[in-house]
Design an enzyme around this catalytic site. Structure first.
Site, PDB file in Angstrom:
ATOM      1  N   LYS A  22      33.173  45.778  49.061  1.00 12.84           N
ATOM      2  CA  LYS A  22      32.405  45.223  47.939  1.00 12.84           C
ATOM      3  C   LYS A  22      32.865  43.803  47.618  1.00 12.84           C
ATOM      4  O   LYS A  22      32.057  42.885  47.529  1.00 12.84           O
ATOM      5  CB  LYS A  22      32.595  46.116  46.709  1.00 12.84           C
ATOM      6  CG  LYS A  22      32.106  45.491  45.423  1.00 12.84           C
ATOM      7  CD  LYS A  22      32.287  46.399  44.236  1.00 12.84           C
ATOM      8  CE  LYS A  22      33.621  46.300  43.553  1.00 12.84           C
ATOM      9  NZ  LYS A  22      33.801  45.159  42.643  1.00 12.84           N
ATOM     10  N   ASN A  23      34.159  43.626  47.437  1.00 16.80           N
ATOM     11  CA  ASN A  23      34.635  42.324  46.967  1.00 16.80           C
ATOM     12  C   ASN A  23      34.494  41.231  48.021  1.00 16.80           C
ATOM     13  O   ASN A  23      34.509  40.052  47.681  1.00 16.80           O
ATOM     14  CB  ASN A  23      36.089  42.420  46.481  1.00 16.80           C
ATOM     15  CG  ASN A  23      36.186  43.174  45.163  1.00 16.80           C
ATOM     16  OD1 ASN A  23      35.166  43.473  44.542  1.00 16.80           O
ATOM     17  ND2 ASN A  23      37.406  43.487  44.751  1.00 16.80           N
ATOM     18  N   ARG A  92      30.979  40.382  36.610  1.00 10.63           N
ATOM     19  CA  ARG A  92      31.700  39.114  36.496  1.00 10.63           C
ATOM     20  C   ARG A  92      31.650  38.283  37.770  1.00 10.63           C
ATOM     21  O   ARG A  92      31.720  37.060  37.722  1.00 10.63           O
ATOM     22  CB  ARG A  92      33.157  39.378  36.144  1.00 10.63           C
ATOM     23  CG  ARG A  92      33.393  39.879  34.761  1.00 10.63           C
ATOM     24  CD  ARG A  92      34.867  40.123  34.580  1.00 10.63           C
ATOM     25  NE  ARG A  92      35.615  38.998  35.110  1.00 10.63           N
ATOM     26  CZ  ARG A  92      35.903  37.905  34.444  1.00 10.63           C
ATOM     27  NH1 ARG A  92      35.521  37.779  33.194  1.00 10.63           N
ATOM     28  NH2 ARG A  92      36.581  36.925  35.014  1.00 10.63           N
ATOM     29  N   CYS A 116      35.827  42.648  29.587  1.00  8.16           N
ATOM     30  CA  CYS A 116      35.356  43.874  30.214  1.00  8.16           C
ATOM     31  C   CYS A 116      36.118  45.019  29.605  1.00  8.16           C
ATOM     32  O   CYS A 116      36.899  44.818  28.680  1.00  8.16           O
ATOM     33  CB  CYS A 116      35.487  43.816  31.721  1.00  8.16           C
ATOM     34  SG  CYS A 116      37.147  43.881  32.254  1.00  8.16           S
ATOM     35  N   ARG A 121      38.889  38.619  30.376  1.00  7.84           N
ATOM     36  CA  ARG A 121      39.157  38.165  31.746  1.00  7.84           C
ATOM     37  C   ARG A 121      38.706  36.717  31.830  1.00  7.84           C
ATOM     38  O   ARG A 121      37.540  36.429  32.038  1.00  7.84           O
ATOM     39  CB  ARG A 121      38.438  39.069  32.747  1.00  7.84           C
ATOM     40  CG  ARG A 121      39.050  40.458  32.757  1.00  7.84           C
ATOM     41  CD  ARG A 121      38.356  41.383  33.696  1.00  7.84           C
ATOM     42  NE  ARG A 121      38.518  41.023  35.089  1.00  7.84           N
ATOM     43  CZ  ARG A 121      37.884  41.656  36.074  1.00  7.84           C
ATOM     44  NH1 ARG A 121      37.069  42.650  35.803  1.00  7.84           N
ATOM     45  NH2 ARG A 121      38.069  41.296  37.329  1.00  7.84           N
ATOM     46  N   PRO A 122      39.664  35.820  31.628  1.00 12.50           N
ATOM     47  CA  PRO A 122      39.311  34.403  31.505  1.00 12.50           C
ATOM     48  C   PRO A 122      38.802  33.799  32.816  1.00 12.50           C
ATOM     49  O   PRO A 122      39.006  34.350  33.898  1.00 12.50           O
ATOM     50  CB  PRO A 122      40.634  33.752  31.103  1.00 12.50           C
ATOM     51  CG  PRO A 122      41.698  34.694  31.567  1.00 12.50           C
ATOM     52  CD  PRO A 122      41.107  36.059  31.541  1.00 12.50           C
ATOM     53  N   VAL A 123      38.135  32.628  32.687  1.00 10.35           N
ATOM     54  CA  VAL A 123      37.691  31.892  33.881  1.00 10.35           C
ATOM     55  C   VAL A 123      38.257  30.466  33.865  1.00 10.35           C
ATOM     56  O   VAL A 123      37.767  29.598  34.557  1.00 10.35           O
ATOM     57  CB  VAL A 123      36.146  31.852  34.001  1.00 10.35           C
ATOM     58  CG1 VAL A 123      35.600  33.236  34.300  1.00 10.35           C
ATOM     59  CG2 VAL A 123      35.496  31.266  32.761  1.00 10.35           C
ATOM     60  N   ASP A 307      43.647  47.474  41.779  1.00  5.16           N
ATOM     61  CA  ASP A 307      42.466  48.330  41.933  1.00  5.16           C
ATOM     62  C   ASP A 307      42.815  49.731  42.444  1.00  5.16           C
ATOM     63  O   ASP A 307      41.929  50.568  42.592  1.00  5.16           O
ATOM     64  CB  ASP A 307      41.444  47.663  42.866  1.00  5.16           C
ATOM     65  CG  ASP A 307      40.723  46.491  42.196  1.00  5.16           C
ATOM     66  OD1 ASP A 307      40.873  46.323  40.976  1.00  5.16           O
ATOM     67  OD2 ASP A 307      40.020  45.753  42.914  1.00  5.16           O
ATOM     68  N   ARG A 399      28.775  51.198  41.154  1.00  7.22           N
ATOM     69  CA  ARG A 399      28.992  49.757  41.336  1.00  7.22           C
ATOM     70  C   ARG A 399      29.832  49.489  42.575  1.00  7.22           C
ATOM     71  O   ARG A 399      29.674  48.452  43.214  1.00  7.22           O
ATOM     72  CB  ARG A 399      29.739  49.175  40.127  1.00  7.22           C
ATOM     73  CG  ARG A 399      28.927  49.110  38.862  1.00  7.22           C
ATOM     74  CD  ARG A 399      29.678  48.350  37.809  1.00  7.22           C
ATOM     75  NE  ARG A 399      30.161  47.081  38.366  1.00  7.22           N
ATOM     76  CZ  ARG A 399      31.100  46.330  37.830  1.00  7.22           C
ATOM     77  NH1 ARG A 399      31.674  46.703  36.715  1.00  7.22           N
ATOM     78  NH2 ARG A 399      31.477  45.210  38.410  1.00  7.22           N
TER      79      ARG A 399
HETATM   80  C1  UD1 Z   1      39.159  40.274  41.735  1.00  4.15           C
HETATM   81  C2  UD1 Z   1      38.485  41.557  42.158  1.00  4.15           C
HETATM   82  C3  UD1 Z   1      38.970  42.730  41.309  1.00  4.15           C
HETATM   83  C4  UD1 Z   1      40.491  42.805  41.318  1.00  4.15           C
HETATM   84  C5  UD1 Z   1      41.113  41.452  40.974  1.00  4.15           C
HETATM   85  C6  UD1 Z   1      42.615  41.436  41.131  1.00  4.15           C
HETATM   86  C7  UD1 Z   1      36.329  40.784  42.961  1.00  4.15           C
HETATM   87  C8  UD1 Z   1      34.858  40.718  42.752  1.00  4.15           C
HETATM   88  N1  UD1 Z   1      37.045  41.396  42.009  1.00  4.15           N
HETATM   89  O1  UD1 Z   1      38.763  39.999  40.401  1.00  4.15           O
HETATM   90  O2  UD1 Z   1      38.408  43.923  41.858  1.00  4.15           O
HETATM   91  O3  UD1 Z   1      40.922  43.746  40.365  1.00  4.15           O
HETATM   92  O4  UD1 Z   1      40.573  40.437  41.839  1.00  4.15           O
HETATM   93  O5  UD1 Z   1      42.961  41.761  42.445  1.00  4.15           O
HETATM   94  O6  UD1 Z   1      36.834  40.342  43.961  1.00  4.15           O
HETATM   95  N2  UD1 Z   1      42.991  34.844  35.577  1.00  4.15           N
HETATM   96  C9  UD1 Z   1      43.146  33.840  34.655  1.00  4.15           C
HETATM   97  N3  UD1 Z   1      42.220  32.832  34.632  1.00  4.15           N
HETATM   98  C10 UD1 Z   1      41.172  32.787  35.493  1.00  4.15           C
HETATM   99  C11 UD1 Z   1      41.031  33.824  36.430  1.00  4.15           C
HETATM  100  C12 UD1 Z   1      41.945  34.832  36.454  1.00  4.15           C
HETATM  101  O7  UD1 Z   1      44.074  33.838  33.865  1.00  4.15           O
HETATM  102  O8  UD1 Z   1      40.383  31.837  35.435  1.00  4.15           O
HETATM  103  C13 UD1 Z   1      43.972  35.943  35.627  1.00  4.15           C
HETATM  104  C14 UD1 Z   1      43.349  37.283  35.306  1.00  4.15           C
HETATM  105  O9  UD1 Z   1      43.299  37.534  33.922  1.00  4.15           O
HETATM  106  C15 UD1 Z   1      44.277  38.219  36.026  1.00  4.15           C
HETATM  107  C16 UD1 Z   1      44.691  37.424  37.258  1.00  4.15           C
HETATM  108  O10 UD1 Z   1      44.387  36.076  36.964  1.00  4.15           O
HETATM  109  O11 UD1 Z   1      45.412  38.487  35.254  1.00  4.15           O
HETATM  110  C17 UD1 Z   1      43.993  37.817  38.539  1.00  4.15           C
HETATM  111  O12 UD1 Z   1      42.602  37.840  38.349  1.00  4.15           O
HETATM  112  P1  UD1 Z   1      41.590  37.448  39.509  1.00  4.15           P
HETATM  113  O13 UD1 Z   1      42.321  37.507  40.795  1.00  4.15           O
HETATM  114  O14 UD1 Z   1      40.907  36.177  39.154  1.00  4.15           O
HETATM  115  O15 UD1 Z   1      40.533  38.617  39.446  1.00  4.15           O
HETATM  116  P2  UD1 Z   1      39.002  38.556  39.788  1.00  4.15           P
HETATM  117  O16 UD1 Z   1      38.728  37.524  40.824  1.00  4.15           O
HETATM  118  O17 UD1 Z   1      38.203  38.505  38.524  1.00  4.15           O
END
Ligand code: UD1
Length: 423
Positions: A22-23, A92, A116, A121-123, A307, A399
């Site tokens: 999926k990812n 997301r 969520c 979950r910040p960006v 996960d 999902r």
């Molecule tokens: C992806 C996976 C999800 C998995 C996660 C961690 C997909 C679609 N989803 O989610 O299944 O659980 O990786 O392996 O691939 N963070 C920030 N700022 C940001 C982005 C992230 O602080 O802008 C932090 C998050 O809160 C978290 C960490 O970074 O603590 C890792 O998150 P991230 O690797 O970005 O997860 P996703 O890409 O959303």
């Protein structure tokens, strides 16, 4: 809303095939925005999240068809640079369109994903990375408005290793002017798969699969085809199912997986007492006689994946002793715990640490899915619980797990989908 009805206690044995990841699909599909033309993605899992990404890309003018597991995308025409909230709120990973739209068209309006089930979950890392590449980004009315003439290569060091931010910035940087260096890049196999795909599209990327990426921007890319990598989390979930409910007289063989992507989990399963035979593309597991308690701490790849944390807690619920599960990626990702407790598990959570005291047995009950992996852990617990377990709101599972009930039934589980009551 559908539910799963599981009559626990059936012993699992036999062989089962893993679907595409999926990812990986969710990262690969938006990459088609980077170059006009026809793409074919083989081994695309049939999942709700993939459908959501398809619908989102269709709103941008892409044409998408599917024959079995082959997904064809025609990105010859891109007519919109917007990702509306109705799609982003469902998933997301919709934010993955930001990097490619900005890289190729210099323009993207993407709704800000909300939190969520397990918290914010910040960006910020996505936005900081793109700003470093010269994008002008504003947040307005819940929308990320990003603009750039042409992005310029830059050096980016992520404070936190982020799968999504690495994917987004990588997709933006491949068409930027000059060289981009990303340090503390995510090394997850799904990001490596995206990097390899971009290289096949003509991108110049060094260090794919490592935490140091060097990307030399090119003027244009071209379409490429791709076979999606196997889903390591689905494979892991099936292995834990077998460790919990497998038949010691037989075995469960998880086929068409990549064992190299699963070593953090397989090592822990051996510590638990399971016997594993690891082949090139399969893992065969004989469950332990008694489940030994084994601590895990989630971390970035190649550590134990967040996960798989919920599924591991389900396994530890029946261990002979006490185990400690530390969640370092999403500190409050424990929505499954109260539901597992309803089945008789003994788990306490303090901050980001769950302490699991193994119990003799779990007992069937009605439980509620709260998110994708939490739901998976409830299914695993239901398989081994005495009596009937009903897992409500299985749309979460749809999902990310392709026909999980079919795969588990094939192994001998008594699980069926039924229409469930509203909550
Ligand atoms: C992806 C996976 C999800 C998995 C996660 C961690 C997909 C679609 N989803 O989610 O299944 O659980 O990786 O392996 O691939 N963070 C920030 N700022 C940001 C982005 C992230 O602080 O802008 C932090 C998050 O809160 C978290 C960490 O970074 O603590 C890792 O998150 P991230 O690797 O970005 O997860 P996703 O890409 O959303």
């Amino acid at each position: 809303m559908d539910k799963f009805v599981i009559r626990g206690g059936k012993k699992l044995r036999g062989a089962v095939e893993v679907s595409g990841a999926k990812n990986a699909s969710l990262a690969l599909m938006p990459a088609t925005l980077l170059a006009p033309g026809q793409y074919a993605f083989q081994r695309t899992p049939m999942l709700r999240d993939v459908t959501t990404m398809s619908r989102l890309l269709e709103t941008m003018g892409l044409k998408i068809t599917r024959t079995d597991h082959t997904l064809r995308i025609d990105s010859s025409e891109v007519t919109s640079f917007e990702a509306p909230y109705e799609h982003v709120k469902k998933m997301r990973a919709s934010i993955y369109v930001l990097g490619p739209l900005l890289g190729r068209f210099g323009q993207a309006d993407v709704s800000l994903p909300g939190g969520c089930a397990w918290g914010p979950r910040p960006v910020n890392l996505h936005l900081e990375g793109l700003r470093k590449l010269g994008a002008h980004i504003e947040l307005e009315g819940g929308i990320i408005r990003a603009r750039a003439k042409r992005l310029r290569g830059a050096r980016i060091v992520f404070d936190v290793s982020s799968v999504g931010a690495t994917g987004n910035v990588m997709m933006a940087a491949v068409l930027a002017q000059g060289t981009t260096v990303i340090d503390n890049a995510a090394m997850e196999p799904e990001i490596a798969a995206l990097g390899e795909f971009l290289v096949r599209m003509g991108a110049k990327i060094e260090g794919v699969g490592t935490n140091h990426l060097e990307i030399e921007g090119v003027d244009a890319l071209h379409p490429a085809d791709c076979v999606t990598i196997p889903d390591r989390i689905e494979a892991g979930t099936l292995l834990v199912a077998a460790a919990l409910s497998g038949d010691r007289e037989g075995s469960v063989r998880v086929e068409k997986c990549n064992p190299g992507h699963l070593s953090a989990l397989t090592t822990k399963l051996e510590d638990v007492g399971a016997q594993l035979t690891i082949g090139k593309d399969f893992i065969e597991i004989v469950p332990p006689e008694t489940i030994r308690p084994v601590n895990v701490t989630t971390s970035i790849y190649s550590g134990f994946p967040t996960d798989m944390q919920a599924q591991w807690i389900a396994l530890m619920s029946l261990s002979k002793g006490t185990s400690v599960i530390t969640e370092t990626i999403y500190s409050d990702r424990f929505m499954h715990v109260p539901e597992l407790v309803r089945l008789g598990a003994d788990i306490t959570v303090n901050d980001n640490i769950a302490t699991v005291v193994g119990v003799e047995k779990l007992t069937g009950a009605k439980v509620m899915s709260t998110d994708l992996r939490a739901s998976a852990s409830l299914i695993l617990a239901g398989l081994v619980a005495e009596g009937t377990t009903e897992v409500l709101r299985v749309y979460h599972l749809d999902r990310g797990y392709e026909q999980i009930e079919k795969k588990l039934s094939q192994l001998g589980a008594d699980i069926e989908r039924a229409s469930g009551e509203e909550f």
